[in-house]
Design a protein around this motif. Structure first.
Motif, PDB file in Angstrom:
ATOM      1  N   ASN A  60       0.830  -1.210   0.000  1.00 31.29           N
ATOM      2  CA  ASN A  60       0.000   0.000   0.000  1.00 31.29           C
ATOM      3  C   ASN A  60       0.859   1.253   0.000  1.00 31.29           C
ATOM      4  O   ASN A  60       1.735   1.416   0.854  1.00 31.29           O
ATOM      5  CB  ASN A  60      -0.902   0.009   1.239  1.00 31.29           C
ATOM      6  CG  ASN A  60      -1.822  -1.198   1.291  1.00 31.29           C
ATOM      7  OD1 ASN A  60      -2.692  -1.352   0.453  1.00 31.29           O
ATOM      8  ND2 ASN A  60      -1.603  -2.071   2.263  1.00 31.29           N
ATOM      9  N   ASP A  64      -3.812   4.763  -1.327  1.00 33.64           N
ATOM     10  CA  ASP A  64      -4.720   3.688  -0.911  1.00 33.64           C
ATOM     11  C   ASP A  64      -3.998   2.884   0.154  1.00 33.64           C
ATOM     12  O   ASP A  64      -3.038   2.197  -0.129  1.00 33.64           O
ATOM     13  CB  ASP A  64      -5.059   2.806  -2.120  1.00 33.64           C
ATOM     14  CG  ASP A  64      -6.043   1.704  -1.760  1.00 33.64           C
ATOM     15  OD1 ASP A  64      -6.287   1.501  -0.573  1.00 33.64           O
ATOM     16  OD2 ASP A  64      -6.556   1.067  -2.681  1.00 33.64           O
ATOM     17  N   THR A  65      -4.443   2.945   1.389  1.00 30.79           N
ATOM     18  CA  THR A  65      -3.643   2.410   2.490  1.00 30.79           C
ATOM     19  C   THR A  65      -4.080   1.051   3.014  1.00 30.79           C
ATOM     20  O   THR A  65      -3.487   0.544   3.947  1.00 30.79           O
ATOM     21  CB  THR A  65      -3.657   3.402   3.667  1.00 30.79           C
ATOM     22  OG1 THR A  65      -5.010   3.592   4.101  1.00 30.79           O
ATOM     23  CG2 THR A  65      -3.047   4.724   3.273  1.00 30.79           C
ATOM     24  N   THR A  66      -5.109   0.443   2.466  1.00 31.79           N
ATOM     25  CA  THR A  66      -5.589  -0.813   3.061  1.00 31.79           C
ATOM     26  C   THR A  66      -5.821  -1.961   2.077  1.00 31.79           C
ATOM     27  O   THR A  66      -5.694  -3.121   2.458  1.00 31.79           O
ATOM     28  CB  THR A  66      -6.914  -0.585   3.814  1.00 31.79           C
ATOM     29  OG1 THR A  66      -7.902  -0.108   2.884  1.00 31.79           O
ATOM     30  CG2 THR A  66      -6.728   0.409   4.936  1.00 31.79           C
ATOM     31  N   SER A  67      -6.178  -1.684   0.848  1.00 27.77           N
ATOM     32  CA  SER A  67      -6.632  -2.771  -0.033  1.00 27.77           C
ATOM     33  C   SER A  67      -5.507  -3.608  -0.612  1.00 27.77           C
ATOM     34  O   SER A  67      -5.704  -4.770  -0.981  1.00 27.77           O
ATOM     35  CB  SER A  67      -7.453  -2.203  -1.192  1.00 27.77           C
ATOM     36  OG  SER A  67      -6.603  -1.531  -2.110  1.00 27.77           O
ATOM     37  N   GLY A  68      -4.313  -3.027  -0.742  1.00 33.78           N
ATOM     38  CA  GLY A  68      -3.204  -3.759  -1.347  1.00 33.78           C
ATOM     39  C   GLY A  68      -3.214  -3.731  -2.858  1.00 33.78           C
ATOM     40  O   GLY A  68      -2.349  -4.348  -3.496  1.00 33.78           O
ATOM     41  N   GLN A  69      -4.143  -3.033  -3.487  1.00 34.43           N
ATOM     42  CA  GLN A  69      -4.258  -3.032  -4.936  1.00 34.43           C
ATOM     43  C   GLN A  69      -3.067  -2.356  -5.607  1.00 34.43           C
ATOM     44  O   GLN A  69      -2.668  -2.729  -6.707  1.00 34.43           O
ATOM     45  CB  GLN A  69      -5.563  -2.346  -5.368  1.00 34.43           C
ATOM     46  CG  GLN A  69      -6.814  -3.117  -4.986  1.00 34.43           C
ATOM     47  CD  GLN A  69      -6.783  -4.554  -5.492  1.00 34.43           C
ATOM     48  OE1 GLN A  69      -6.516  -4.794  -6.672  1.00 34.43           O
ATOM     49  NE2 GLN A  69      -7.046  -5.502  -4.595  1.00 34.43           N
ATOM     50  N   GLU A  70      -2.503  -1.339  -4.935  1.00 33.69           N
ATOM     51  CA  GLU A  70      -1.328  -0.684  -5.522  1.00 33.69           C
ATOM     52  C   GLU A  70      -0.168  -1.672  -5.655  1.00 33.69           C
ATOM     53  O   GLU A  70       0.511  -1.715  -6.673  1.00 33.69           O
ATOM     54  CB  GLU A  70      -0.915   0.508  -4.655  1.00 33.69           C
ATOM     55  CG  GLU A  70      -1.775   1.736  -4.847  1.00 33.69           C
ATOM     56  CD  GLU A  70      -1.261   2.891  -4.005  1.00 33.69           C
ATOM     57  OE1 GLU A  70      -0.982   3.945  -4.592  1.00 33.69           O
ATOM     58  OE2 GLU A  70      -1.133   2.737  -2.784  1.00 33.69           O
ATOM     59  N   THR A  89       2.990  -5.905   4.104  1.00 35.14           N
ATOM     60  CA  THR A  89       1.812  -5.101   4.425  1.00 35.14           C
ATOM     61  C   THR A  89       1.502  -5.171   5.911  1.00 35.14           C
ATOM     62  O   THR A  89       1.789  -6.176   6.570  1.00 35.14           O
ATOM     63  CB  THR A  89       0.570  -5.560   3.630  1.00 35.14           C
ATOM     64  OG1 THR A  89      -0.525  -4.705   3.943  1.00 35.14           O
ATOM     65  CG2 THR A  89       0.216  -6.984   3.965  1.00 35.14           C
ATOM     66  N   TRP A  91      -1.580  -4.768   6.748  1.00 36.60           N
ATOM     67  CA  TRP A  91      -2.992  -5.175   6.696  1.00 36.60           C
ATOM     68  C   TRP A  91      -3.080  -6.567   6.071  1.00 36.60           C
ATOM     69  O   TRP A  91      -3.696  -6.772   5.051  1.00 36.60           O
ATOM     70  CB  TRP A  91      -3.816  -4.176   5.891  1.00 36.60           C
ATOM     71  CG  TRP A  91      -3.743  -2.791   6.462  1.00 36.60           C
ATOM     72  CD1 TRP A  91      -2.797  -1.843   6.223  1.00 36.60           C
ATOM     73  CD2 TRP A  91      -4.656  -2.218   7.396  1.00 36.60           C
ATOM     74  NE1 TRP A  91      -3.051  -0.708   6.946  1.00 36.60           N
ATOM     75  CE2 TRP A  91      -4.197  -0.895   7.677  1.00 36.60           C
ATOM     76  CE3 TRP A  91      -5.819  -2.656   8.046  1.00 36.60           C
ATOM     77  CZ2 TRP A  91      -4.849  -0.036   8.555  1.00 36.60           C
ATOM     78  CZ3 TRP A  91      -6.458  -1.807   8.916  1.00 36.60           C
ATOM     79  CH2 TRP A  91      -5.983  -0.507   9.177  1.00 36.60           C
TER      80      TRP A  91
END
Length: 463
Positions: A60, A64-70, A89, A91
């Motif tokens: 992250n 975007d700090t939670t989804s991990g999509q980055e 991560t 999260w």
């Protein structure tokens, strides 16, 4: 790319400057060189410019700090770089870890990290990367060597008889597919040459064909031979070893005498065939492979299944397509061409002028029963080439016993009975010496031990 620990370069990719500093101090203390990237764009640029040995990639970044999509998006961009990536991560979730690993990540670490766990993962992935590079170089050598030998192999493939023409027609139909193939046939019929023929006509012909004689591998080394091992995985593992599945990746893997595979290892082979996944001995990391499996045996696998020595579900995986090679006595029209190939080969080997067969010699070859099939024919021709002093090989030069011709009365008996009698006779001739008996029978010592136990034949265990 650097390969030793003292030279290894690690790219630390994290938007948190404190995290980057903490990792830089930790890694520098363990003789790693570090470079840093604070944005997604910098990660891609620095990986292309610096070619690090490994990337520690935060999942992250700032937007975007939670989804991990980055992190997953960056991972996709790094897919072609062949640089091992460890995801990080704060999260953590199983679902996110699975997505990252499916997209090519090597490992997954949660923040705050455990120092020893992180360092062990880094060292392991860098070692894997080095093995992979060495493995790729070896595969290229294998591929070049095989391409060099293709014309000779094709030339020696003989299918003039109607029985072999039917086999050739079937090969051309199924070779281009990726279906697993099981080759059946008596000893000496040419199952390994057929496997090579199938590989040549397949879409994988520009990749290696790796062959394994299952009967020649000691039971305690099967897993290491097939899947490889890390240094220290067991007592005698003095160095890392690349397994056959890794060597054959994207190519073909030929298992000769598949019936010799120990029952306790059959579930592991089944798993690879079903999922393409396995683990190297001494490692918990799952590897992926993509091979076309060709197997061969002269054993009755259905009988082995009934006896509880072979798994039914594994047999279903192996015998998607079955080819039965006819014995030499059922393909007599091929004998002159096969003999000619052997004459050329052995004349060159023994530095003799190329010889020819006279008509009586060809007639005698066609009248022989050939219990040892094409392999026996090769031995007969080799001996004749050595003994012949003229330009022509005569019937007398063949030294074939009249009693083994097709005109003699043949005693028919169950295969297991014949096998037991042959082993008993060989053990008697060699005074119970297992090594000498195995040489005479042209099988491995381990294969002979298994048959001695199967038929309850007494032998000296010290020989």
């Amino acid at each position: 790319m650097n390969t030793t620990k003292s030279q290894a370069t690690i790219l630390i990719a994290d938007d948190d400057e404190d995290i980057r500093l903490a990792l830089e101090l930790l890694l520098s203390a363990h003789n790693y060189k570090t470079i840093e990237a604070g944005t997604a764009k910098e990660v891609v640029i620095e990986s292309e410019r610096q070619k690090p040995d490994l990337i520690l990639l935060d999942m992250n970044f700032s937007r975007d700090t939670t989804s991990g999509q980055e992190g997953l998006a960056i991972l996709q961009q790094l897919d072609q770089s062949n640089i091992p990536v460890i995801l990080m991560t704060a999260w953590g979730s199983i679902e996110l870890a699975v997505k990252g690993l499916q997209q090519g990540a090597s490992d997954f670490i949660e923040k705050p990290w455990q120092k020893e766990k992180l360092l062990n993962s880094i060292e392991q992935q860098i070692n894997f990367s080095r093995i992979k590079q060495e493995h790729q170089g070896y595969r290229q050598l294998l591929s070049k060597s095989q391409h060099k030998n293709l014309p000779a192999t094709s030339k020696h493939w003989v299918c003039q008889s109607s029985a072999m023409q039917a086999v050739e027609q079937l090969i051309k139909q199924i070779a281009p597919t990726d279906a697993n193939i099981l080759i059946l046939g008596e000893n000496g019929t040419g199952k390994s040459m057929l496997a090579e023929r199938i590989h040549q006509l397949s879409s994988r012909s520009d990749q290696p064909l790796i062959s394994v004689n299952m009967a020649a591998i000691p039971d305690n080394l099967f897993e290491s031979e097939l899947f490889g091992h890390q240094k220290g995985a067991f007592t005698d593992a003095k160095q890392q070893r690349v397994g056959r599945f890794q060597l054959a990746d994207q190519g073909s893997l030929f298992f000769d005498e598949i019936g010799s595979l120990p029952i306790n290892l059959q579930p592991k082979l089944l798993r690879v065939l079903e999922s393409g996944q396995y683990e190297i001995l001494g490692s918990s990391q799952t590897q992926n492979t993509n091979v076309r499996l060709i197997s061969a045996t002269n054993a009755d696998l259905n009988q082995l299944v009934n006896n509880g020595d072979f798994r039914q579900d594994l047999l279903y995986r192996l015998n998607t397509l079955v080819i039965t090679l006819p014995p030499l006595r059922e393909r007599l029209a091929d004998i002159p061409a096969l003999a000619e190939n052997f004459i050329v080969s052995f004349s060159k080997k023994y530095h003799k002028q190329t010889l020819t067969l006279d008509d009586d010699a060809i007639t005698k070859l066609k009248s022989h029963y050939w219990p040892g099939n094409v392999r026996e024919l090769g031995h007969v021709i080799e001996r004749a080439v050595l003994l012949t002093v003229e330009n022509v090989i005569s019937a007398q030069n063949l030294l074939l016993d009249v009693g083994t011709s097709t005109n003699c009365k043949i005693e028919l008996q169950p295969l297991e009975t014949a096998e037991r009698k042959l082993i008993e006779k060989t053990m008697k001739i060699t005074s119970g010496h297992v090594i000498e008996a195995a040489k005479l029978l042209e099988i491995s010592r381990n294969a002979l031990y298994r048959r001695l136990e199967k038929f309850n034949i007494k032998f000296d265990a010290n020989q």
